[in-house]
Design a protein around this motif. Structure first.
Motif, PDB file in Angstrom:
ATOM      1  N   GLY A  89       0.813  -1.213   0.000  1.00 57.66           N
ATOM      2  CA  GLY A  89       0.000   0.000   0.000  1.00 57.66           C
ATOM      3  C   GLY A  89       0.844   1.260   0.000  1.00 57.66           C
ATOM      4  N   PRO A  90       0.219   2.381  -0.334  1.00 56.10           N
ATOM      5  CA  PRO A  90       0.959   3.644  -0.365  1.00 56.10           C
ATOM      6  C   PRO A  90       1.604   3.962   0.981  1.00 56.10           C
ATOM      7  CG  PRO A  90      -1.218   3.884  -1.346  1.00 56.10           C
ATOM      8  CD  PRO A  90      -1.179   2.538  -0.708  1.00 56.10           C
ATOM      9  N   THR A  91       2.795   4.531   0.916  1.00 58.44           N
ATOM     10  CA  THR A  91       3.480   5.016   2.115  1.00 58.44           C
ATOM     11  C   THR A  91       2.866   6.348   2.505  1.00 58.44           C
ATOM     12  OG1 THR A  91       5.542   3.930   1.516  1.00 58.44           O
ATOM     13  CG2 THR A  91       5.708   5.791   3.032  1.00 58.44           C
ATOM     14  N   ILE A  92       2.615   6.532   3.794  1.00 59.42           N
ATOM     15  CA  ILE A  92       2.138   7.808   4.320  1.00 59.42           C
ATOM     16  C   ILE A  92       3.305   8.420   5.083  1.00 59.42           C
ATOM     17  CG2 ILE A  92       0.468   8.968   5.811  1.00 59.42           C
ATOM     18  CD1 ILE A  92      -1.342   6.448   5.425  1.00 59.42           C
ATOM     19  N   ARG A 153       5.258   8.905  17.225  1.00 59.87           N
ATOM     20  CA  ARG A 153       6.498   8.128  17.219  1.00 59.87           C
ATOM     21  C   ARG A 153       7.216   8.265  15.875  1.00 59.87           C
ATOM     22  NH1 ARG A 153       7.194   1.828  18.880  1.00 59.87           N
ATOM     23  NH2 ARG A 153       9.398   1.972  19.356  1.00 59.87           N
ATOM     24  N   PRO A 154       8.444   8.785  15.878  1.00 57.44           N
ATOM     25  CA  PRO A 154       9.182   8.898  14.621  1.00 57.44           C
ATOM     26  C   PRO A 154       9.742   7.545  14.196  1.00 57.44           C
ATOM     27  CG  PRO A 154      10.550   9.645  16.426  1.00 57.44           C
ATOM     28  CD  PRO A 154       9.205   9.304  17.018  1.00 57.44           C
ATOM     29  N   GLY A 155      10.033   7.429  12.917  1.00 54.11           N
ATOM     30  CA  GLY A 155      10.650   6.210  12.422  1.00 54.11           C
ATOM     31  C   GLY A 155       9.896   5.637  11.251  1.00 54.11           C
ATOM     32  N   THR A 156      10.376   4.519  10.762  1.00 55.95           N
ATOM     33  CA  THR A 156       9.716   3.803   9.679  1.00 55.95           C
ATOM     34  C   THR A 156       8.836   2.744  10.317  1.00 55.95           C
ATOM     35  OG1 THR A 156      11.616   4.174   8.236  1.00 55.95           O
ATOM     36  CG2 THR A 156      10.077   2.416   7.607  1.00 55.95           C
ATOM     37  N   LEU A 157       7.545   2.917  10.202  1.00 51.30           N
ATOM     38  CA  LEU A 157       6.585   2.035  10.863  1.00 51.30           C
ATOM     39  C   LEU A 157       5.660   1.430   9.814  1.00 51.30           C
ATOM     40  CD1 LEU A 157       5.712   4.510  13.751  1.00 51.30           C
ATOM     41  CD2 LEU A 157       7.380   2.656  13.814  1.00 51.30           C
ATOM     42  N   CYS A 158       5.221   0.236  10.055  1.00 47.91           N
ATOM     43  CA  CYS A 158       4.376  -0.490   9.117  1.00 47.91           C
ATOM     44  C   CYS A 158       2.907  -0.326   9.498  1.00 47.91           C
ATOM     45  CB  CYS A 158       4.756  -1.973   9.164  1.00 47.91           C
ATOM     46  SG  CYS A 158       3.734  -3.035   8.144  1.00 47.91           S
ATOM     47  N   SER A 159       2.055  -0.257   8.502  1.00 48.09           N
ATOM     48  CA  SER A 159       0.615  -0.371   8.751  1.00 48.09           C
ATOM     49  C   SER A 159       0.118  -1.555   7.932  1.00 48.09           C
ATOM     50  CB  SER A 159      -0.116   0.921   8.359  1.00 48.09           C
ATOM     51  OG  SER A 159       0.060   1.200   6.992  1.00 48.09           O
ATOM     52  N   HIS A 160      -0.923  -2.193   8.433  1.00 44.19           N
ATOM     53  CA  HIS A 160      -1.449  -3.358   7.723  1.00 44.19           C
ATOM     54  C   HIS A 160      -2.868  -3.636   8.170  1.00 44.19           C
ATOM     55  CE1 HIS A 160      -1.073  -6.142  11.197  1.00 44.19           C
ATOM     56  NE2 HIS A 160       0.022  -5.431  11.478  1.00 44.19           N
ATOM     57  N   CYS A 161      -3.564  -4.452   7.390  1.00 44.27           N
ATOM     58  CA  CYS A 161      -4.885  -4.919   7.801  1.00 44.27           C
ATOM     59  C   CYS A 161      -4.669  -5.904   8.947  1.00 44.27           C
ATOM     60  CB  CYS A 161      -5.590  -5.601   6.642  1.00 44.27           C
ATOM     61  SG  CYS A 161      -7.214  -6.248   7.106  1.00 44.27           S
ATOM     62  N   HIS A 162      -5.500  -5.770   9.985  1.00 50.37           N
ATOM     63  CA  HIS A 162      -5.345  -6.660  11.132  1.00 50.37           C
ATOM     64  C   HIS A 162      -6.484  -7.674  11.237  1.00 50.37           C
ATOM     65  CE1 HIS A 162      -3.648  -8.053  14.846  1.00 50.37           C
ATOM     66  NE2 HIS A 162      -2.776  -7.066  14.884  1.00 50.37           N
ATOM     67  N   ASP A 164      -7.488 -11.180  10.206  1.00 49.90           N
ATOM     68  CA  ASP A 164      -6.756 -12.351   9.716  1.00 49.90           C
ATOM     69  C   ASP A 164      -5.435 -11.934   9.067  1.00 49.90           C
ATOM     70  OD1 ASP A 164      -8.770 -14.176  10.500  1.00 49.90           O
ATOM     71  OD2 ASP A 164      -9.881 -13.806   8.643  1.00 49.90           O
ATOM     72  N   PRO A 165      -4.547 -11.291   9.838  1.00 53.95           N
ATOM     73  CA  PRO A 165      -3.344 -10.712   9.222  1.00 53.95           C
ATOM     74  C   PRO A 165      -2.471 -11.722   8.489  1.00 53.95           C
ATOM     75  CG  PRO A 165      -3.167 -10.679  11.615  1.00 53.95           C
ATOM     76  CD  PRO A 165      -4.569 -11.088  11.286  1.00 53.95           C
ATOM     77  N   GLN A 166      -2.453 -12.972   8.935  1.00 53.37           N
ATOM     78  CA  GLN A 166      -1.639 -13.969   8.254  1.00 53.37           C
ATOM     79  C   GLN A 166      -2.097 -14.147   6.807  1.00 53.37           C
ATOM     80  OE1 GLN A 166      -3.795 -14.556  10.669  1.00 53.37           O
ATOM     81  NE2 GLN A 166      -5.133 -16.206  10.024  1.00 53.37           N
ATOM     82  N   LEU A 167      -3.367 -13.895   6.510  1.00 47.97           N
ATOM     83  CA  LEU A 167      -3.889 -13.994   5.146  1.00 47.97           C
ATOM     84  C   LEU A 167      -3.897 -12.629   4.463  1.00 47.97           C
ATOM     85  CD1 LEU A 167      -5.400 -15.522   2.870  1.00 47.97           C
ATOM     86  CD2 LEU A 167      -7.515 -14.974   4.093  1.00 47.97           C
ATOM     87  N   HIS A 168      -4.415 -11.618   5.133  1.00 43.74           N
ATOM     88  CA  HIS A 168      -4.610 -10.318   4.505  1.00 43.74           C
ATOM     89  C   HIS A 168      -3.287  -9.621   4.175  1.00 43.74           C
ATOM     90  CE1 HIS A 168      -9.112  -9.762   5.569  1.00 43.74           C
ATOM     91  NE2 HIS A 168      -8.804 -11.040   5.431  1.00 43.74           N
ATOM     92  N   VAL A 169      -2.296  -9.754   5.020  1.00 37.71           N
ATOM     93  CA  VAL A 169      -0.989  -9.166   4.729  1.00 37.71           C
ATOM     94  C   VAL A 169      -0.364  -9.893   3.542  1.00 37.71           C
ATOM     95  CG1 VAL A 169       1.363  -8.812   5.600  1.00 37.71           C
ATOM     96  CG2 VAL A 169      -0.609  -8.259   7.045  1.00 37.71           C
ATOM     97  N   MET A 170      -0.473 -11.214   3.530  1.00 33.51           N
ATOM     98  CA  MET A 170       0.085 -11.993   2.426  1.00 33.51           C
ATOM     99  C   MET A 170      -0.589 -11.629   1.094  1.00 33.51           C
ATOM    100  SD  MET A 170       0.612 -16.110   2.115  1.00 33.51           S
ATOM    101  CE  MET A 170      -1.113 -16.489   2.276  1.00 33.51           C
ATOM    102  N   HIS A 171      -1.865 -11.217   1.150  1.00 35.61           N
ATOM    103  CA  HIS A 171      -2.576 -10.811  -0.066  1.00 35.61           C
ATOM    104  C   HIS A 171      -2.274  -9.384  -0.487  1.00 35.61           C
ATOM    105  CE1 HIS A 171      -4.606 -14.360  -1.102  1.00 35.61           C
ATOM    106  NE2 HIS A 171      -5.712 -14.223  -0.429  1.00 35.61           N
ATOM    107  N   GLY A 172      -1.469  -8.646   0.285  1.00 37.18           N
ATOM    108  CA  GLY A 172      -1.039  -7.333  -0.150  1.00 37.18           C
ATOM    109  C   GLY A 172      -1.437  -6.154   0.708  1.00 37.18           C
ATOM    110  N   LEU A 173      -2.183  -6.391   1.793  1.00 34.89           N
ATOM    111  CA  LEU A 173      -2.683  -5.267   2.593  1.00 34.89           C
ATOM    112  C   LEU A 173      -1.703  -4.899   3.710  1.00 34.89           C
ATOM    113  CD1 LEU A 173      -6.487  -6.050   2.736  1.00 34.89           C
ATOM    114  CD2 LEU A 173      -5.198  -4.630   1.123  1.00 34.89           C
ATOM    115  N   TYR A 174      -0.591  -4.301   3.285  1.00 33.25           N
ATOM    116  CA  TYR A 174       0.430  -3.804   4.196  1.00 33.25           C
ATOM    117  C   TYR A 174       1.041  -2.554   3.598  1.00 33.25           C
ATOM    118  CZ  TYR A 174       3.635  -6.213   1.037  1.00 33.25           C
ATOM    119  OH  TYR A 174       4.318  -6.650  -0.071  1.00 33.25           O
TER     120      TYR A 174
END
Length: 174
Positions: A89-92, A153-162, A164-174
């Motif tokens: 997903g797009p970086t914010i 919080r500064p830094g490089t942080l991840c966002s993702h769908c939470h 069923d993350p084991q499935l949704h992240v693997m499908h691209g929602l990160y």
């Protein structure tokens, strides 16, 4: 000021200087299944899409970076979706002290959320279904959700769908 003795990078109660700037986005999820990425390679993915909530909001537009645009030869993906959706997903890009508002709604068949990994957000904005919020869309009964927080919080942080993350992240929602 905060009376905590923790390092401010790890202390969710630490105060930060507000910038006075707001990144206001609308986000959605699209189904990118059965799209031929290359001859013989069929994708079964979903994509996060993001764009400024208001057309002409230069600050919010500048905060978005699309890493991997969707291919131009996917017939069910519109030109607008090619410009505003990506996998990952797009970086914010927010500055510490920016207010971040994300209006999240979609018509995807699964419910989804956004979990702001490592960012200090109030519990109701944490995106953990069944614990801090309900899933959005997909027959969940919750058609939309507005995330609203200060980027502390500064830094490089991840966002993702939470959801069923084991499935949704693997499908691209990160």
């Amino acid at each position: 000021g905060s009376s905590s003795t923790l390092d401010p990078l790890f202390d969710p109660t630490a105060e930060v200087a507000l910038t006075g700037n707001t990144i206001h986005l609308k986000m959605t999820v699209i189904d990118y299944n059965e799209t031929s990425l290359y001859p013989g390679l069929i994708a079964n993915m979903w994509a996060f899409c993001a764009e400024p909530f208001e057309t002409g909001d230069a600050y919010s537009a500048a905060a978005l970076e699309y890493l991997t645009p969707l291919p131009t030869y996917a017939p069910h993906i519109s030109q607008h979706q090619r410009e505003t959706c990506s996998v990952p997903g797009p970086t914010i890009r927010a500055k510490q002290g920016d207010r971040v508002i994300v209006e999240f709604a979609h018509s995807h068949f699964h419910p989804h959320t956004i979990h702001w990994h490592g960012q200090f957000v109030d519990n109701e904005d944490d995106g953990v279904p069944g614990l801090t919020q309900q899933g959005v869309g997909g027959g969940s009964g919750v058609p939309s959700f507005t995330y609203d927080f200060i980027a502390k919080r500064p830094g490089t942080l991840c966002s993702h769908c939470h959801v069923d993350p084991q499935l949704h992240v693997m499908h691209g929602l990160y």
